[in-house]
Scaffold this motif. Structure first.
Motif, mmCIF file in Angstrom:
data_model
loop_
_atom_site.group_PDB
_atom_site.id
_atom_site.type_symbol
_atom_site.label_atom_id
_atom_site.label_comp_id
_atom_site.label_asym_id
_atom_site.label_seq_id
_atom_site.Cartn_x
_atom_site.Cartn_y
_atom_site.Cartn_z
ATOM 1 N N ILE A 273 0.844 -1.200 0.000
ATOM 2 C CA ILE A 273 0.000 0.000 0.000
ATOM 3 C C ILE A 273 0.878 1.248 0.000
ATOM 4 N N ALA A 274 1.941 1.210 0.813
ATOM 5 C CA ALA A 274 2.775 2.407 0.911
ATOM 6 C C ALA A 274 3.400 2.756 -0.434
ATOM 7 N N SER A 275 3.816 1.738 -1.211
ATOM 8 C CA SER A 275 4.417 2.056 -2.514
ATOM 9 C C SER A 275 3.347 2.498 -3.499
ATOM 10 N N VAL A 276 2.134 1.951 -3.355
ATOM 11 C CA VAL A 276 1.024 2.394 -4.198
ATOM 12 C C VAL A 276 0.726 3.867 -3.924
ATOM 13 N N ILE A 277 0.718 4.220 -2.643
ATOM 14 C CA ILE A 277 0.457 5.617 -2.276
ATOM 15 C C ILE A 277 1.456 6.531 -2.974
ATOM 16 N N TYR A 278 2.722 6.119 -2.970
ATOM 17 C CA TYR A 278 3.747 6.967 -3.583
ATOM 18 C C TYR A 278 3.563 7.028 -5.104
ATOM 19 N N LYS A 279 3.256 5.870 -5.701
ATOM 20 C CA LYS A 279 3.090 5.848 -7.161
ATOM 21 C C LYS A 279 1.927 6.737 -7.583
ATOM 22 N N GLN A 280 0.805 6.642 -6.862
ATOM 23 C CA GLN A 280 -0.356 7.460 -7.215
ATOM 24 C C GLN A 280 -0.054 8.937 -7.021
ATOM 25 N N TYR A 281 0.748 9.217 -5.962
ATOM 26 C CA TYR A 281 1.148 10.598 -5.721
ATOM 27 C C TYR A 281 1.986 11.113 -6.882
ATOM 28 N N GLN A 282 2.952 10.298 -7.319
ATOM 29 C CA GLN A 282 3.810 10.686 -8.442
ATOM 30 C C GLN A 282 2.999 10.912 -9.715
ATOM 31 N N ALA A 283 1.978 10.060 -9.879
ATOM 32 C CA ALA A 283 1.166 10.163 -11.091
ATOM 33 C C ALA A 283 0.174 11.307 -11.012
ATOM 34 N N GLY A 284 0.100 11.951 -9.863
ATOM 35 C CA GLY A 284 -0.787 13.099 -9.722
ATOM 36 C C GLY A 284 -2.192 12.742 -9.287
ATOM 37 N N PHE A 285 -2.449 11.461 -8.955
ATOM 38 C CA PHE A 285 -3.770 11.071 -8.457
ATOM 39 C C PHE A 285 -3.798 11.289 -6.952
ATOM 40 N N TYR A 286 -3.920 12.551 -6.543
ATOM 41 C CA TYR A 286 -3.767 12.856 -5.123
ATOM 42 C C TYR A 286 -4.916 12.294 -4.292
ATOM 43 N N GLY A 287 -6.119 12.346 -4.836
ATOM 44 C CA GLY A 287 -7.255 11.786 -4.104
ATOM 45 C C GLY A 287 -7.084 10.295 -3.881
ATOM 46 N N LEU A 288 -6.674 9.581 -4.932
ATOM 47 C CA LEU A 288 -6.487 8.138 -4.834
ATOM 48 C C LEU A 288 -5.354 7.812 -3.862
ATOM 49 N N SER A 289 -4.276 8.590 -3.965
ATOM 50 C CA SER A 289 -3.148 8.393 -3.064
ATOM 51 C C SER A 289 -3.591 8.555 -1.620
ATOM 52 N N THR A 290 -4.382 9.594 -1.356
ATOM 53 C CA THR A 290 -4.848 9.837 0.005
ATOM 54 C C THR A 290 -5.797 8.738 0.456
ATOM 55 N N ALA A 291 -6.617 8.248 -0.482
ATOM 56 C CA ALA A 291 -7.480 7.113 -0.140
ATOM 57 C C ALA A 291 -6.627 5.922 0.273
ATOM 58 N N GLY A 292 -5.477 5.737 -0.407
ATOM 59 C CA GLY A 292 -4.547 4.682 -0.025
ATOM 60 C C GLY A 292 -4.100 4.842 1.417
ATOM 61 N N ASN A 293 -3.833 6.085 1.797
ATOM 62 C CA ASN A 293 -3.459 6.375 3.169
ATOM 63 C C ASN A 293 -4.535 5.928 4.143
ATOM 64 N N VAL A 294 -5.773 6.279 3.799
ATOM 65 C CA VAL A 294 -6.875 5.919 4.688
ATOM 66 C C VAL A 294 -7.018 4.403 4.757
ATOM 67 N N VAL A 295 -6.858 3.733 3.589
ATOM 68 C CA VAL A 295 -6.943 2.273 3.583
ATOM 69 C C VAL A 295 -5.881 1.677 4.498
#
Lengths: 366, 304, 275
Positions: free
Chosen positions: B259-281
């Protein structure tokens, strides 16, 4: 000149009241001892005087000043703690001088006062040491030194001798007595040890469950305890008690009878007492003596021979356990019965509410 | 009324305003820490609950409800990350408990070079995770790497540690254990050393063997250490990022994504909402797994 | 008999630990001594010729002395964070342990939450941008403090519980005000746990990779962990330089380890004995 005046002082933690209205006045220069079983509130009362606990109700005067809301440093008090609470990272010199330093006392004056305190307590050679390098008795001295250097109006002691071994405790007790004599300051001392209370105090305050039971000089408390609690707490070994019934009431006397004894007449304050009332008879172990014709007979359970005296545990027919202290060395056999007698004037009658019925003074004087 | 008058009058006459002194433990001592912690930790955590429900560009956010979370449950590579995270945490904490306890028992026994061994086992804990990651990436190189060359000397054909999708996550987990077992070991050593020698002597007099002493004295009495090791390494395992990022970047493919690497990848890709959802997950995952685990571990302790 | 077995066990442990733990470190050092072509082989061989110094010079001067800047940044970050962290955490630990109020439960809950909950990175970036601290070293300092506070507070609180309250009270009777009690009496007595805190948190913050990766983008404020990460792609073919870099950034923790081993272990094992 500062005495203490406590006016219906109260302390509660939420719903729980631990000090239930204490009235007390202490003259300047008096040595007052608060004594009582653990949890009776004696330490809390001392800490309220010190300003370490808030006062929930009532008034506290130190000297003439109302001190309820005064910070501890402005109350003119000093305190010696049970654990001494010496600052481990400071030398003895700095420990004693810490209060003066905080008060911004000039360095040379500070030095003079520290050395003076060290001289009084004969600890000049310890000044450069850290608390960790001191023995229990030496730490005790430093703690006292830290108190006297501030020249307080009132000294507060919270069970200061309880961490010392027995022999040292007796020595320090005498030194404290001398110190009080030399300084002439007011001292308030908390202890659970009634021997300390008896030997040190001008005035003893016996506390139980947050209520003052009796205030008086040590001898007063010993001879005329106000109630069953004080009678049982002051004096060692403990006073013996036995339930009895009043057979008849005379002029300043009552005749009592019980399962354990033949009828006997003792002096008492009789108002309100009637034949047939259930009361308690109290007799100190030292007031009893072996006698063939004794009124009380018990079975010997245990004999402790100390040479100069013999302490005997007895069981009375009613299963009450009594202690008797007999002069000299006696050879008694366990299981034998022993008859005891006592001077009627040495007996104390406690009524059903636990209050002592001491006879009027003229009767006592005889 | 009269009763109130009777009791009220005398106290009213003596009533003194209850004056309070200032506490010697002022509440403002909390203030510097509270401001920093509140602003930079609590506030973002609370904000994440909202932003996880949005499509977000940092400048404006569009509320899209639970879409981000739905995506997490739907997209295979995101689901894979979720499963990998749990596998990783279970493997690393399990191995750390077993190996840490074994090493601690060994290193508290009468063995030569104890000090040296303790230092050697503990030192990797202090070394940069990225450095360790890079080093092991090289050591685990499928053809040139030292590990496989060493295995070849023994006649074993070493696997493609980090390039085999079935193996990559486990390889990283092994390196995590290599780096972290020293911490588990010192925690266990502290726990074992605190057990009074009397128990062992009593057990010996009762005729217990070394193995029985371990089973009935050491193991139950170092339970607090076990609890600490499990909780610490389990939370650490769930949150792990740096080692995975340094070694595989979640690859090959998504084989070792957590999950932590997914959060970073989504952040890099600019999907900030999805990245933050990863955080919540991740937050929910930790809460759901760790709170019951803690309660279970501590309840057992209370019964003894 | 048992003596012989003990020797066997010791020998086995030493050999095994050597293979598992010492070989990787030796590998790093050997690589740092090699030249580019030999390093390319990735094998555990003795360096042909002594290339350590030229490797160091090349690593340090690469990209306009970036590693040096990074070392300075990491040092500032570590020193500033740990200094403030220690003072703030001690203050909280002190009052939290000493003063029982109805807020204590909430505060303890927030501390435990801080140990468990992963930081919400993107909202933090959004917030840092809002207050103009994103990508700045002092913003990073505040973030490191926020993330490290819970553990440090717990360490302090546990230690303060061992200092008798009578110590504070004696100081109060001696005339100390709250700040005197804290700075002159309590803080000096906390020195052992302060050392532990400093050492443990310094190592953690110096080695932190994830948070600078998020909050310190760009080269100007890069930390040593970030430069290593960046060099990984840049030095794809120069393993000698990559491992020289690793060796260099391992030196600070090594020094700390040599001098403060005991305190680190004390800090990291706090709680192992008593829940």
């Amino acid at each position: 000149m500062a005495g203490l005046e406590l006016k219906s002082l109260r302390k509660s933690y939420g719903e729980v009241e631990v000090i239930k209205g204490v009235d007390l006045s202490v003259e300047h220069g008096e040595f007052v001892v608060f004594v009582g079983p653990s949890g009776c509130g004696k330490s809390t009362l001392l800490r309220m005087i010190a300003g370490l606990e808030d006062i929930s109700g009532g008034e506290l005067f130190i000297g003439d000043k109302l001190c309820n809301a005064v910070e501890p440093r402005d109350r003119g008090i000093a305190m010696v703690f049970q654990s001494y609470a010496l600052y481990p990272h400071m030398t003895v010199y700095d420990n004693v001088g810490f209060g003066l330093k905080l008060a911004k006392t000039p360095k040379d004056e500070r030095d003079r006062k520290i050395r003076e305190a060290a001289r009084i307590l004969q600890m000049e050679h310890l000044l450069d040491r850290k608390p960790g390098q001191l023995s229990g008795g030496q730490r005790q001295r430093v703690a006292i030194g830290r108190a006297i250097v501030r020249k307080p109006e009132v000294f507060l002691f919270d069970e200061p001798l309880s961490n010392l071994d027995a022999a040292l405790r007796v020595d320090m007790r005498m030194e404290l007595s001398k110190l009080h004599h030399n300084l002439g300051a007011t001292m308030v001392y908390v202890t659970h040890d009634q021997v300390e209370a008896m030997t040190l105090a001008d005035k003893i305050v016996v506390l139980n469950a947050g209520v003052v039971q009796q205030v008086g000089s040590p001898i007063e408390l010993y001879q005329c305890p106000a109630n069953l609690f004080v009678a049982g707490f002051i004096g060692s070994p403990k006073m013996n008690f036995v339930p009895v019934t009043i057979e008849s009431v005379g002029a300043g006397t009552v005749t009592i009878v019980g399962k354990d004894m033949s009828p006997i007449t003792v002096p008492a304050q009789t108002s309100g007492l009637q034949p047939g009332d259930e009361v308690t008879l109290g007799i100190r172990p030292h007031a009893l003596d072996a006698s063939q014709s004794g009124a009380i007979v018990g079975r010997v359970q245990l004999v402790e021979r100390l040479g100069n005296e013999t302490i005997v545990s007895l069981q009375l027919p009613s299963k009450a356990d009594w202690l008797v202290v007999l002069d000299g060395d006696r050879q008694l056999r366990i299981g034998n019965s022993l008859a005891l007698d006592f001077a009627p004037a040495s007996a104390i009658i406690f009524d059903s509410s636990g209050l002592a019925r001491h006879p009027a003074p003229q009767a006592l004087g005889e | 009324m009269t009763a109130i008058m009777q009791t009220g009058a005398p106290t009213a006459a003596k009533a003194v305003p209850v004056l309070k002194r200032r506490s010697p433990y002022p509440a403002w001592f909390f203030l510097p820490a509270a401001i920093i912690y509140g602003l930079l930790f609590l506030l973002p955590t609370l904000a994440s609950l909202y932003f996880s429900l949005t499509r977000w560009t940092l400048f404006n956010s569009t509320f899209i409800g639970l879409d981000n979370f739905a995506q997490f449950m739907r997209e295979p590579f995101l689901v894979k990350g979720l499963i990998n995270t749990v596998i990783y945490a279970v493997i690393t904490s399990g191995l750390k408990v077993v190996l840490g306890l074994a090493l601690a028992v060994l290193l508290t026994s009468q063995i030569a070079a104890r000090g040296y061994l303790r230092s050697v086992v503990f030192f990797p804990v202090l070394v940069s995770t990225v450095g360790v990651g890079i080093t092991f990436t090289v050591l685990m190189h499928p053809t040139q790497g030292m590990i496989n060359e060493g295995l070849a000397l023994l006649g074993i054909d070493g696997p493609g540690w980090l390039v085999d999708p079935n193996l990559a996550l486990f390889s990283v987990a092994l390196v995590d254990v290599w780096k972290g077992v020293g911490l588990a070991t010192v925690i266990y050593i502290a726990g074992i050393v605190a057990i009074p020698q009397d128990y062992y002597e009593a057990a010996r007099i009762d005729g217990s063997t070394i193995w029985q002493s371990f089973l009935y004295v050491t193991l139950p009495l170092c339970r607090p250490a076990t609890v600490t090791v499990i909780i610490l390494s389990f939370i650490g395992g769930l949150r792990t990022f740096d080692l995975i990022w340094a070694m595989t970047r979640g690859g090959p493919g998504f084989a070792s994504d957590t999950i932590a690497s997914v959060i970073y990848k989504q952040y890099q890709a600019g999907f900030y909402g999805l990245s933050t959802a990863g955080n919540v997950v991740l937050f929910v995952l930790i809460a759901v797994l760790v709170i019951p685990l803690t309660m279970w571990l501590n309840r057992r302790e209370g019964h003894e | 008999m048992t003596l012989i077995r003990r020797y066997w066990l010791s020998a086995l442990a030493i050999i095994f630990s050597g293979i598992v733990f010492l070989v990787p470190f030796s590998f790093i050092i050997l690589m740092a001594f090699k030249d580019r072509t030999q390093a390319q082989l990735l094998d555990f061989s003795w360096p042909q010729g002594m290339h350590l110094w030229s490797n160091i010079v090349e690593v340090v001067t690469t990209r306009n002395w970036m590693l040096l800047t990074a070392f300075i940044n990491s040092t500032i970050l570590t020193v500033a964070s740990v200094t403030l962290l220690v003072i703030f955490a001690a203050m909280v630990g002190f009052v939290l342990q000493r003063r029982k109020t109805r807020f204590n439960g909430l505060i303890e809950f927030l501390i435990l939450a801080g140990l468990m909950i992963p930081p919400a990175v993107v909202p933090t970036i959004w917030l840092l941008q809002g207050i103009g601290l994103f990508g700045k070293l002092h913003g990073m300092v505040l973030v490191e403090i926020a993330y490290s506070l819970p553990f440090s507070i717990l360490l302090y609180r546990a230690f303060i519980a061992t200092i008798p309250r009578e110590m504070d009270e004696a100081a109060i009777i001696d005339g100390a005000r709250p700040l005197d009690v804290f700075f002159r009496i309590v803080l000096p007595l906390l020195w052992p746990v302060t050392v532990t805190n400093i050492v443990v948190q310094s190592v953690a913050i110096f080695n932190d990779f994830t948070n600078p990766l998020y909050y310190l983008p760009g080269n100007a404020n890069a930390t040593v962990q970030l430069t290593l990460y960046n060099f990984q792609s840049q030095f794809q073919t120069s393993y000698n330089l990559l491992f020289t870099n690793i060796a260099l950034i391992t030196i600070p923790p090594l020094i700390v380890f040599l001098f403060f081993n005991r305190q680190i272990v004390a800090g990291m094992t706090a709680g192992a004995v008593k829940g």
